[in-house]
Design a protein around this motif. Structure first.
Motif, PDB file in Angstrom:
ATOM      1  N   SER A 263       0.848  -1.207   0.000  1.00 52.13           N
ATOM      2  CA  SER A 263       0.000   0.000   0.000  1.00 52.13           C
ATOM      3  C   SER A 263       0.877   1.248   0.000  1.00 52.13           C
ATOM      4  O   SER A 263       2.054   1.205  -0.377  1.00 52.13           O
ATOM      5  CB  SER A 263      -0.971  -0.023   1.180  1.00 52.13           C
ATOM      6  OG  SER A 263      -1.932   1.009   1.025  1.00 52.13           O
TER       7      SER A 263
ATOM      8  N   PRO B  10     -11.542   1.622   7.020  1.00 51.51           N
ATOM      9  CA  PRO B  10     -11.607   1.087   5.656  1.00 51.51           C
ATOM     10  C   PRO B  10     -10.625   1.782   4.712  1.00 51.51           C
ATOM     11  O   PRO B  10     -10.197   1.220   3.730  1.00 51.51           O
ATOM     12  CB  PRO B  10     -13.041   1.361   5.227  1.00 51.51           C
ATOM     13  CG  PRO B  10     -13.785   1.662   6.468  1.00 51.51           C
ATOM     14  CD  PRO B  10     -12.822   2.228   7.438  1.00 51.51           C
ATOM     15  N   GLY B  11     -10.293   3.047   5.015  1.00 50.74           N
ATOM     16  CA  GLY B  11      -9.341   3.768   4.176  1.00 50.74           C
ATOM     17  C   GLY B  11      -9.057   5.130   4.763  1.00 50.74           C
ATOM     18  O   GLY B  11      -9.892   5.689   5.483  1.00 50.74           O
ATOM     19  N   VAL B  12      -7.896   5.643   4.480  1.00 52.14           N
ATOM     20  CA  VAL B  12      -7.564   7.009   4.924  1.00 52.14           C
ATOM     21  C   VAL B  12      -6.917   7.730   3.757  1.00 52.14           C
ATOM     22  O   VAL B  12      -6.365   7.108   2.853  1.00 52.14           O
ATOM     23  CB  VAL B  12      -6.622   7.030   6.147  1.00 52.14           C
ATOM     24  CG1 VAL B  12      -7.214   6.275   7.314  1.00 52.14           C
ATOM     25  CG2 VAL B  12      -5.251   6.513   5.808  1.00 52.14           C
TER      26      VAL B  12
ATOM     27  N   HIS C 238     -17.169  11.599   5.247  1.00 50.97           N
ATOM     28  CA  HIS C 238     -15.876  10.981   4.982  1.00 50.97           C
ATOM     29  C   HIS C 238     -14.769  12.005   5.200  1.00 50.97           C
ATOM     30  O   HIS C 238     -14.750  13.059   4.564  1.00 50.97           O
ATOM     31  CB  HIS C 238     -15.815  10.462   3.547  1.00 50.97           C
ATOM     32  CG  HIS C 238     -16.729   9.301   3.294  1.00 50.97           C
ATOM     33  ND1 HIS C 238     -17.024   8.849   2.035  1.00 50.97           N
ATOM     34  CD2 HIS C 238     -17.409   8.495   4.146  1.00 50.97           C
ATOM     35  CE1 HIS C 238     -17.850   7.811   2.125  1.00 50.97           C
ATOM     36  NE2 HIS C 238     -18.103   7.584   3.392  1.00 50.97           N
TER      37      HIS C 238
ATOM     38  N   VAL D 255      -3.062   4.080   3.071  1.00 52.15           N
ATOM     39  CA  VAL D 255      -4.331   4.519   2.487  1.00 52.15           C
ATOM     40  C   VAL D 255      -5.373   3.400   2.511  1.00 52.15           C
ATOM     41  O   VAL D 255      -6.558   3.650   2.392  1.00 52.15           O
ATOM     42  CB  VAL D 255      -4.146   5.061   1.056  1.00 52.15           C
ATOM     43  CG1 VAL D 255      -3.280   6.291   1.057  1.00 52.15           C
ATOM     44  CG2 VAL D 255      -3.616   4.016   0.117  1.00 52.15           C
ATOM     45  N   SER D 256      -4.909   2.155   2.696  1.00 53.96           N
ATOM     46  CA  SER D 256      -5.875   1.055   2.778  1.00 53.96           C
ATOM     47  C   SER D 256      -6.432   0.914   4.187  1.00 53.96           C
ATOM     48  O   SER D 256      -7.211   0.015   4.467  1.00 53.96           O
ATOM     49  CB  SER D 256      -5.221  -0.257   2.346  1.00 53.96           C
ATOM     50  OG  SER D 256      -4.099  -0.512   3.157  1.00 53.96           O
TER      51      SER D 256
ATOM     52  N   ASN E 120     -11.109  13.464   5.022  1.00 54.62           N
ATOM     53  CA  ASN E 120      -9.939  13.376   4.149  1.00 54.62           C
ATOM     54  C   ASN E 120      -8.663  13.854   4.813  1.00 54.62           C
ATOM     55  O   ASN E 120      -7.580  13.434   4.448  1.00 54.62           O
ATOM     56  CB  ASN E 120     -10.165  14.214   2.888  1.00 54.62           C
ATOM     57  CG  ASN E 120     -11.187  13.592   1.960  1.00 54.62           C
ATOM     58  OD1 ASN E 120     -11.256  12.376   1.822  1.00 54.62           O
ATOM     59  ND2 ASN E 120     -11.992  14.431   1.318  1.00 54.62           N
TER      60      ASN E 120
ATOM     61  N   ASN F 235     -11.799   7.918   5.323  1.00 55.07           N
ATOM     62  CA  ASN F 235     -12.585   8.453   4.212  1.00 55.07           C
ATOM     63  C   ASN F 235     -13.569   7.450   3.652  1.00 55.07           C
ATOM     64  O   ASN F 235     -14.030   7.565   2.523  1.00 55.07           O
ATOM     65  CB  ASN F 235     -11.670   9.014   3.113  1.00 55.07           C
ATOM     66  CG  ASN F 235     -10.754   7.963   2.520  1.00 55.07           C
ATOM     67  OD1 ASN F 235     -10.735   6.821   2.954  1.00 55.07           O
ATOM     68  ND2 ASN F 235     -10.000   8.355   1.522  1.00 55.07           N
ATOM     69  N   LEU F 236     -13.911   6.488   4.505  1.00 56.45           N
ATOM     70  CA  LEU F 236     -14.983   5.557   4.153  1.00 56.45           C
ATOM     71  C   LEU F 236     -15.481   4.930   5.444  1.00 56.45           C
ATOM     72  O   LEU F 236     -14.745   4.888   6.431  1.00 56.45           O
ATOM     73  CB  LEU F 236     -14.468   4.474   3.200  1.00 56.45           C
ATOM     74  CG  LEU F 236     -15.510   3.528   2.596  1.00 56.45           C
ATOM     75  CD1 LEU F 236     -16.456   4.281   1.665  1.00 56.45           C
ATOM     76  CD2 LEU F 236     -14.836   2.389   1.838  1.00 56.45           C
TER      77      LEU F 236
END
Lengths: 945, 390
Positions: B71, B111-113, B153, B89-90, B155, B129-130
């Motif tokens: 990632s 779930p993600g950043v 979400h 990011v994952s 960011n 962000n999710l």
């Protein structure tokens, strides 16, 4: 049964392995040919990011393409916020005819395909068509695909989404269009017509037009709208957020805050607000002009004053094949039948492979000679066809001219001017003196010169070219070529596209197509004040818009000084119409002056500077993996089989290696004995294709003649195929093998077998959703199989499969098939009939013998055009469900002909996802004395014969 | 029923472990935070987002250790005590012993950043962000969440200031939360998505949105101090220096605004989109663009000091040390330039592109190649000594 499956698989594997490109139309032995007419001497030009494959004749064009590619790379890395580290292979061709010969894809490439991106090796294949701007646009379009593909892949990968979402096709193609060019008159033409005629497909139903040009343009329009309303940054976000959801519609909602239905409401409303007001100033052409040709898709009208009547000759496609037609020049209404005679049939023979209906005009002189161009073998030919005599009188081809378009007669009929595309990719003006047969090249540069037309006095040619001040912005203006001194002068100026000029009979006006009002309309330039053309003559000409249509109109053709024929795009069709009372319209003063030229009179195409070229070298084949697939299968009777197939090809797809390996052992002891292996090399780079290989196949089999048996067979084969044209070819193949066969209950047979086959194939069939609907498919094969040592296997085979498709009307086809397979000799193999693919109503392979005879008749007709089934959670659409009435007759025998068996009934076929067809047949069988009382039902898959 | 409960408990434990299961509790104490200037506790090192390092690492470099880690690291790693930690990011959080080069543990926290987390004492603040709970505070010593809240979400990197946390979201919302409870104190709505992390100086809070607006809010009340429209999109967040707000946009312009009133002081045009954050040191700002250039501009005048051309896009923040500037490019090279002259001092090719910023801590340079490895680089002469010590 497995034996037959193995054998059939073996044969199928051979035919698939050997000739994947030849089998593109159907599974087995028919199909058209992708002919490699030209021997390309490939080289590679290396730039910072690209490996560009080109041939020396087009080196200059390749350098220009290299410049466009690097320029696009810089542009797209900003748009995508992404950088591609790998080198991108770009394969250039200097013409579409050369491009059609590529082996990078096994599929045939239609004329409408401008280029493609191939996913496996990441290759981009692009032809030029003589226009550097078009070349640049296609390069950028394809590179958008390359960037998008990588970007989406890495976004998914970095977010650990290994089965990540991929954007739908409308977005993929829409983005490529959006980021490769401006909204132009062609895009405007499609959208305007769809909105004003109420057939615009909303985003929520975009799957209905998947893959069509309409989808490209609607996709582009959607992205234009998103950029305008929401901001272009949203488009990048649609890709950067694609990992968040499993469906693109959810990503769409996430980024834009609207689902597809909500978006449709506002987008369609926006389009209506944009286009409906046009009706105040503009008319729909059908309301103010006469329709001359309505049915189908019709282009490039040419006027012919026959001795008895006025006629229109045009290129049309109304049934699937493109032909040149002629019809009376009389207005049509819905009630007036149109009777068009086919003068020349296209797309069925090697003489008239394609008429380039989108890009090449035709012309008729006062004696009724028709000039047109057609692809004929390796290059285009210029044909002169005498209409009164209904025959071709001359055919011209030149080795250095690959493409010919828009031939035009001089007023005296003694010369023909045309636009010619040479081997290097330059599209220039030529003229042919029909008396002396001398061909003279009038221009020789990288400007795209096209659509020439003689002045009434024969001293000048007017033509369209991008050699204009704004040519690098994709503008075309009209120019005049002085045939006496070779000088070229401006006729029109401006940042627009002026095309298809035609001089009026009086010589006072030149009608042309232009997008000066952002859509394609007919304009005229008044040249009546010009006695002798000079450098500043354009300042003394005046321009006037003649047609004010909401829909696109183009390709004007004067009938006389008062009437004009032209083509229109209206209601998703191309029709031919007539405008009259022109003399009155032309007198009304709404003329505009040409823009005065400032600065450079023409633009200069850029090439990659020498320092940016990292190297040029000759192409050498390096092979890389194309396909690697493994499979395990389980049969309750035959047990488990596992294996793999690998395929390696070179960058250009000309040389292919296939490796097949599998094992069907049922015990450890059996492992080596049951090892199956095949290695094949296929060479497609030259006109003659060949393949050879070695194999070893071993395992248990079954056939109706021998019953159960074990065979271990090892050997080699060689096959060669030579295409005469796209439609006909001959094939020869030979193989030899050592066979160790143990038939249950019989002595073991060791044999060295060899067989040789010779075949002739002809296929010009036209396909529809479920199978062929017009044309023919013929196969004749003769072969011999014998046991070298003892001769106790020695038979010859004749194989004849003739299929003819007679088009009775647009939707109705009568198909007839005659099949005979005839063996004569010792220990001949058996052939089989029965099942949905031949003798319907009988069990598969239930009719068998050394000889078979079979006749099938089928009437194919449309049944349901479109059906939508709605479930609570989803809806499914099915297109083109077709019906058939059939009558089959035949039988198999060894010694004595037993008499005909037959069947009769009706059936339905449905194409699923474009890849395979489901078929259902219902009927009764007969022995020609009586019919069975019971009806049979057979459900299977497979294309119509 | 009992059996059923045991089964449910078993699966809950398994799933729980699968979620944060790979993380380990950190052994950190108050004294580990005593020298904050040396630590990396938030994106850009501090709320001014200067991406400035107090120390350099002299090239040439040798690899002291490397750890495979897939990632992409969001922004850059954080460092405290013996720990190097980062989110990808994952949505994974990884904990590394930076001396030994050992992966201590990792697990999913979201779930993600998009941007990295912030560490305050032993609490890790992050935005996702999710998912449903898009902002959280995780106690790293207990691995228990102090709070998790559902916002839009998120960011941006969470900015910590005076017991408050500030976050920007996809839908344009900008939140101020209580750092102890996660309760919302106030919310401001920008015109478009906020992708770049905010910066803070005194009571000024600045950030930008995708529609090209730069906002300055009062950090306590959330009241708008000023807003300025600059055109085109801001993916990067601003930095604050010398009373200026410095930021680049996707049109290739780099701007300097007056922090007090948002007026434009100068702008500098480049030929490529600017997606990454800038760095600042001693009167100069450093940033990269997608035309492969790294720029150094004089902040007071807005003119070019130097520019350096790499061979790939540069869309992450560089790191400004006392003498050198460090950055990675998508061309897979890691570059070290002389900070004053822009001259190339050192470069080294790696296997993958660079999508996160390097950091320096205790004479070690930590860099990550996308989808590949985290490296610890030291001056070559130190390698043997440090390896023995390990």
């Amino acid at each position: 049964m497995r034996g037959k499956s193995s054998l059939a698989f073996f044969v199928l594997l051979w035919s698939f392995i050997l000739f994947p490109s030849l089998a593109s139309a159907q599974w087995f032995y028919f199909g058209r040919n992708k002919v490699q007419y030209t021997n390309f001497d490939w080289h590679i030009l290396k730039t910072e990011h690209f490996d560009i494959y080109y041939y020396p004749e087009m080196e200059e064009l390749a350098e220009k393409g290299a410049y466009y590619a690097e320029e696009s790379f810089r542009y797209l890395q900003n748009k995508f916020n992404f950088y591609l580290n790998r080198r991108i292979p770009l394969i250039f061709y200097s013409s579409h005819l050369h491009f059609q010969q590529t082996n990078i894809t096994p599929s045939f490439i239609p004329e409408g395909v401008g280029g493609f991106f191939e996913f496996i090796k990441g290759r981009v294949v692009i032809p030029s068509d003589g226009s550097l701007n078009q070349f640049k646009k296609v390069i950028r379009h394809e590179l958008v695909h390359v960037f998008m593909h990588s970007k989406v892949y890495y976004v998914n990968k970095e977010h650990a989404r290994f089965e990540g979402t991929y954007p739908p096709l409308w977005f993929v193609e829409g983005l490529a269009e959006f980021w490769s060019g401006d909204w132009d008159a062609q895009a405007e033409m499609v959208l305007r017509d769809a909105v004003l005629n109420n057939y615009l497909v909303p985003l929520s139903k975009m799957y209905q037009i998947n893959g069509t040009y309409m989808m490209y343009k609607e996709g582009q329009a959607i992205l234009e709208y998103i950029a305008e309303k929401y901001g272009e940054e949203k488009i990048l976000l649609l890709m950067e957020n694609i990992w968040k959801h499993s469906r693109f519609e959810e990503v769409f909602w996430d980024v834009l805050g609207k689902n597809y239905q909500e978006f449709d409401q506002e987008w369609i409303y926006y389009l209506k607000k944009r286009y409906y007001p046009l009706l105040k100033k503009y008319d729909m052409s059908q309301m103010v002009t006469q329709t001359i040709v309505r049915e189908g898709y019709n282009f490039k009208p040419a006027f012919y004053r026959a001795p008895d009547k006025e006629k229109v000759v045009f290129i049309g496609n109304r049934s699937g094949y493109t032909n040149i037609y002629m019809t009376d020049l009389i207005p049509r209404t819905e009630k007036t039948p149109e009777k068009s005679e086919i003068l020349i049939k296209g797309e069925r023979s090697s003489e008239f492979e394609t008429f380039h209906l989108f890009s090449s005009k035709i012309d008729v002189d006062r004696d009724g000679n028709l000039a047109f161009s057609s692809k004929s073998g390796e290059r285009d030919a210029l044909y002169i066809y005498n209409i009164p005599e209904r025959r071709i009188v001359h055919k011209y081809q030149w080795p250095d001219i690959v493409g010919i378009s828009s031939p035009a007669f001089s007023p005296d009929g003694q010369k023909v001017a045309f636009s010619g595309l040479d081997f290097s990719g330059k599209k220039d003006l030529f003229y042919l003196d029909l008396r002396s047969q001398e061909l003279i090249r009038l221009t020789n540069d990288y400007y795209d010169d096209k659509d020439p037309c003689f002045s009434p006095d024969g001293r000048y040619l007017v033509f369209s070219s991008d050699r204009t001040e704004f040519g690098d912005k994709w503008s075309y203006n009209l120019f005049v070529f002085n045939l006496q001194n070779g000088l070229i002068y401006y006729v029109t100026t401006g940042k627009c596209q002026d095309n298809s000029p035609v001089w009026s009979p009086s010589g006072k006006y030149i009608a042309f197509t232009s997008d000066r009002d952002s859509s394609l309309n007919i304009w005229v330039v008044d040249v009546s004040d010009i006695r002798e053309w000079k450098a500043g003559s354009y300042l003394h000409t005046r321009i006037k818009q003649l047609s004010f249509f909401t829909n696109a109109s183009f390709d004007p053709e004067w009938v006389d000084n008062d009437r004009l024929l032209f083509a229109v795009y209206e209601n998703n069709r191309f029709q031919i119409r007539e405008m009259d009372s022109l003399e009155t319209k032309l007198e009304v003063d709404h003329y505009l002056a040409n823009l005065k030229l400032l600065g450079n009179r023409k633009w200069f195409p850029k090439s990659l500077p020498g320092g940016k070229v990292l190297g040029k070298l000759r192409y050498q084949k390096k092979y890389s993996l194309d396909i690697a697939q493994t499979q395990v299968s389980q049969d309750p009777f035959w047990g488990t089989t596992g294996g793999a197939i690998l395929s390696f090809t070179d960058m250009l797809g000309n040389d292919q290696y296939y490796f097949l390996i599998y094992n069907n052992a049922q015990s450890r002891g059996d492992f080596l004995r049951s090892f199956n292996l095949a290695i094949t090399k296929v060479s497609l780079g030259k006109r003659t294709n060949y393949g050879y290989g070695l194999f070893r196949f071993a395992g248990r089999y079954f056939n109706y003649k021998d019953g159960f048996y074990y065979e271990d067979r090892a050997g080699g084969f060689f096959a060669i195929t030579y295409p005469f044209s796209q439609f006909e070819r001959i094939e020869f193949n030979t193989n030899f093998s050592y066979s160790d066969k143990e038939i249950f209950g019989e002595p073991r047979r060791l044999a060295v077998l060899t067989s040789h086959w010779f075949s002739f194939v002809s296929d010009n069939s036209l396909w529809y959703y479920t199978g062929p609907i017009e044309g023919h498919r013929y196969l004749f094969s003769i072969g011999n199989t014998y046991y070298i040592r003892w001769s106790n296997v020695n038979y010859y085979t004749v194989f004849l499969d003739l299929r003819q498709y007679l088009r009775l009307s647009r939707g109705l086809t009568y198909a007839i098939r005659f099949l005979t397979m005839y063996n004569e000799g010792k220990d001949a193999r058996w052939f089989y009939l029965g099942g949905s693919w031949d003798m319907r109503g009988y069990h598969r392979w239930s009719i068998r013998g050394e000889k078979i005879l079979f006749i099938s008749n089928e009437l194919r007709f449309p049944f349901i055009d479109y059906m939508n089934i709605k479930f609570p959670f989803l809806s499914m659409g099915f297109r083109a469900i077709r019906g058939a009435l059939f009558f089959d007759a035949g039988n198999a025998w060894n010694e004595r002909w037993p008499g005909f068996l037959g069947s009769m009934g009706f059936g339905f076929r449905m194409n699923l996802f474009g890849y395979f067809v489901l078929r259902l047949d219902i009927g009764k069988t007969t022995n020609f004395k009586r019919f069975t009382s019971r009806w049979f039902t057979q459900f299977f898959f497979g294309w119509d014969f | 029923m009992r059996g059923m409960k045991k089964t449910i408990l078993f699966f809950t434990v398994v799933l729980g472990l699968a979620g944060c299961g790979g993380l380990v509790k950190l052994n950190i104490h108050q004294q580990d935070f005593q020298n904050p200037a040396a630590l990396w506790l938030t994106s850009g090192k501090n709320n001014l987002r200067h991406y400035a390092s107090p120390e350099d690492v002299l090239p040439p470099y040798g690899v002291l250790w490397e750890i495979k880690y897939k990632s992409v690291i969001a922004d850059h790693p954080l460092v405290v005590g013996n720990y190097l930690l980062f989110t990808t990011v994952s949505g994974r959080l990884a904990l590394i012993d930076w001396e030994k080069g050992m992966l201590l543990g990792d697990g999913n926290i979201a779930p993600g950043v998009l941007h990295g987390p912030t560490l305050h004492n032993w609490t890790l603040f992050y935005g996702a962000n999710l998912g449903r709970e898009t902002a959280g505070a995780l106690d790293l010593t207990t691995l228990k969440h102090q709070w998790k809240v559902y916002l839009a979400h998120i960011n941006t990197n969470p900015l910590f200031w005076k017991e408050k946390i500030y976050l920007g979201a996809d839908n344009g919302d900008f939140y101020c939360l209580d750092s102890a409870s996660g309760k919302q104190r106030w919310k401001f709505t920008a015109r478009s998505s906020i992708l770049g992390s905010p910066a803070q100086f005194n009571q000024y809070l600045v950030f930008a949105d995708l529609k090209g607006w730069v906002y300055c809010l009062d950090a306590t009340s959330g009241a708008m101090v000023w807003e300025t429209k600059l055109g085109d999109s801001f993916y990067a967040g601003p930095l604050v220096a010398e009373g200026n707000v410095l930021i680049g946009n996707t049109n290739g312009f780099f701007y300097c605004l007056n922090l007090g009133d948002g007026s434009l002081r100068w702008k500098f045009k480049t030929a490529g989109a600017i997606f990454g954050h800038a760095a600042y040191r001693n009167g100069f700002v450093y940033f990269g663009n997608n035309d492969h250039f790294l720029f150094s501009l004089n902040v007071s005048r807005g003119d070019l000091n130097w520019k350096f051309q790499a061979q790939g896009i540069i869309n992450t923040a560089p790191l400004a040390g006392p003498d050198f500037v460090y950055f990675g490019s998508w061309d897979r090279y890691f570059y070290v330039l002389d900070r004053i002259t822009g001259k190339l001092i050192y470069r080294r090719q790696f296997d993958r592109p660079f999508k996160s910023t390097p950091i320096i801590y205790r004479n070690r340079l930590f860099i990550h190649t996308a989808n590949s490895r985290l490296y610890c680089l030291v001056n070559e002469t130190m390698i043997e000594k440090l390896k023995k010590k390990k």
